[in-house]
Design a protein around this motif. Structure first.
Motif, short mmCIF file in Angstrom:
data_model
loop_
_atom_site.label_atom_id
_atom_site.label_comp_id
_atom_site.label_asym_id
_atom_site.label_seq_id
_atom_site.Cartn_x
_atom_site.Cartn_y
_atom_site.Cartn_z
N GLU A 203 0.84 -1.20 0.00
CA GLU A 203 0.00 0.00 0.00
C GLU A 203 0.87 1.25 0.00
O GLU A 203 2.05 1.20 0.37
N GLY A 204 0.32 2.35 -0.45
CA GLY A 204 1.02 3.63 -0.43
C GLY A 204 1.94 3.82 -1.62
O GLY A 204 2.22 2.88 -2.38
N VAL A 205 2.41 5.05 -1.76
CA VAL A 205 3.29 5.40 -2.87
C VAL A 205 4.69 5.65 -2.32
O VAL A 205 4.86 6.46 -1.41
N VAL A 206 5.67 4.92 -2.85
CA VAL A 206 7.06 5.12 -2.46
C VAL A 206 7.79 5.77 -3.63
O VAL A 206 7.61 5.36 -4.78
N VAL A 207 8.59 6.79 -3.32
CA VAL A 207 9.40 7.44 -4.36
C VAL A 207 10.86 7.11 -4.08
O VAL A 207 11.32 7.27 -2.95
N VAL A 208 11.57 6.63 -5.07
CA VAL A 208 12.99 6.35 -4.87
C VAL A 208 13.84 7.28 -5.74
O VAL A 208 13.44 7.63 -6.85
N ASP A 209 14.98 7.69 -5.19
CA ASP A 209 15.86 8.58 -5.94
C ASP A 209 16.78 7.76 -6.85
O ASP A 209 16.67 6.53 -6.90
N ALA A 210 17.69 8.43 -7.54
CA ALA A 210 18.50 7.76 -8.55
C ALA A 210 19.33 6.62 -7.96
O ALA A 210 19.65 5.64 -8.64
N SER A 211 19.67 6.72 -6.65
CA SER A 211 20.47 5.66 -6.04
C SER A 211 19.59 4.57 -5.43
O SER A 211 20.08 3.68 -4.75
#
Ligand code: ADP
Ligand code: MG
Length: 326
Positions: free
Chosen positions: A303-311
């Motif tokens: 559930e939910g939205v996870v944002v990951v950066d370039a690393s």
């Protein structure tokens, strides 16, 4: 409102309501008579804009007219619907014919583009506010709903993100010298705030191609969060893939762009999911609609939205989106 003033205002509105064959009776009677096409579902949406809450004080009447309709057409776009009719409730501090004419310039400019007729409404005295209802059609069972995302779907977004929020953030602190590149960029951002483009053609082209769809009005993470909740899934987004306009990139570095793109409101882009196997079809739909689209992540279990950066590290937004009555 005193009768003559209201009568005059309504006459002005009626003169520029636009017509359609399926409007049997428009403005002027107690209610409108409309002839929905047989065999289609009616799609109805309403959005209200209040001064100081949904648009800054000093917004021109023409921009407000455009935006009041645009935010509603954006909701129809997110359902994949073909717009047809609208009604307009206006609350005005004073009966001002010039103001109404300018408002209608903006309103009608957008309505004409999408063949939308104004078929009724109400006009009262009060704090400045514009409330529009739009009606459109879809073939039964084909609407793009929030609850249709499936694990493994790609997540896509149209256009670019963060411009309107960037414009708002610069409202009181725009120090760009007149005529400079920065001033041009700033004006471009402000246009995105005042004159959002509802992605009506894209929404319609995505029927039968996309699964879930929502328009980004309160911020990408908040709105995609609604899709995830309704669908019982999670989403994982790649920060580096989020589309940014040239103007946004000119005025904000990557670190200050990210919160605007993830949590800024008023973008009125479409965020949608589609199976991986439909990538070519999505790109074809985007081409037909002359609207750029970008793949920004995946629907995942959970559930939910996870944002990951370039690393690959999770990126935490400072806030998720705009919440009324918080
Ligand atoms: P009533 O008292 O029956 O509600 P009104 O005087 O409010 O009648 O409205 C007269 C007509 O003008 C109606 O057809 C109504 O839908 C239309 N109308 C009033 N205000 C607006 C508006 N802001 N936009 C479009 N149509 C309007
Ligand atoms: Mg009335």
């Amino acid at each position: 409102m005193s009768a003559p003033a209201e009568f005059d205002l309504i006459a002005r509105i009626r003169a520029r309501a636009g017509g359609r064959d399926d409007v049997v009776l428009g403005i002027g009677d107690d209610a409108a008579l409309l002839a929905p096409p047989p065999g289609r579902q009616l799609v109805v949406a309403m959005d209200m804009l209040n001064e100081g809450v949904h648009f800054p004080q000093g917004t021109t009447p023409a921009d407000l007219g455009w935006k009041a309709l645009a935010v509603n057409l954006s909701d129809l776009a997110a359902m994949g619907a073909e717009p047809a009719w609208c009604t307009l409730a206006l609350s005005l501090p004073c009966a001002d014919a010039a103001w109404i004419d300018a408002f209608l310039d903006g309103f009608r400019g957008l309505a004409a583009r999408h063949g939308v007729a104004l078929v009724g409404g109400d006009t009262t005295r009060g704090p400045l506010s514009a409330c529009v209802t739009v009606h459109g059609f879809v073939a039964p069972g084909t609407a793009l709903r929030r609850d249709a995302a499936r694990i493994g779907d790609d997540v896509w977004v149209s256009g670019t993100l963060g411009d309107a929020a960037a414009a708002l953030s610069r409202l009181s602190a725009d120090d760009a010298p007149p005529g400079s590149e920065a001033a041009h960029a700033s004006a471009a951002l402000r246009t995105r705030l005042d004159r959002p483009t509802p992605r009506v053609e894209l929404g319609r082209a995505l029927v039968g191609v996309a699964r879930a769809c929502i328009d980004v009005s309160d911020g990408l993470l908040a709105d995609l969060g609604h899709v995830c909740r309704a669908s019982g899934v999670g989403a994982r987004l790649d920060l580096a893939t989020l589309p940014a306009s040239i103007a946004l990139r000119a005025l904000f570095d990557a670190a200050s762009r990210a919160p605007l793109q993830c949590a800024g409101g008023d973008d009125y882009e479409l965020c949608f999911t589609a199976p991986e196997a439909a990538r070519d079809n999505v790109l074809h739909a985007a081409q037909m609609a002359r609207t750029p689209v970008t793949r920004i992540g995946r629907v995942v279990e959970g559930e939910g939205v996870v944002v990951v950066d370039a690393s690959g590290m999770p990126w935490q937004p400072p806030r998720v989106g705009y919440v009324h009555f918080d």
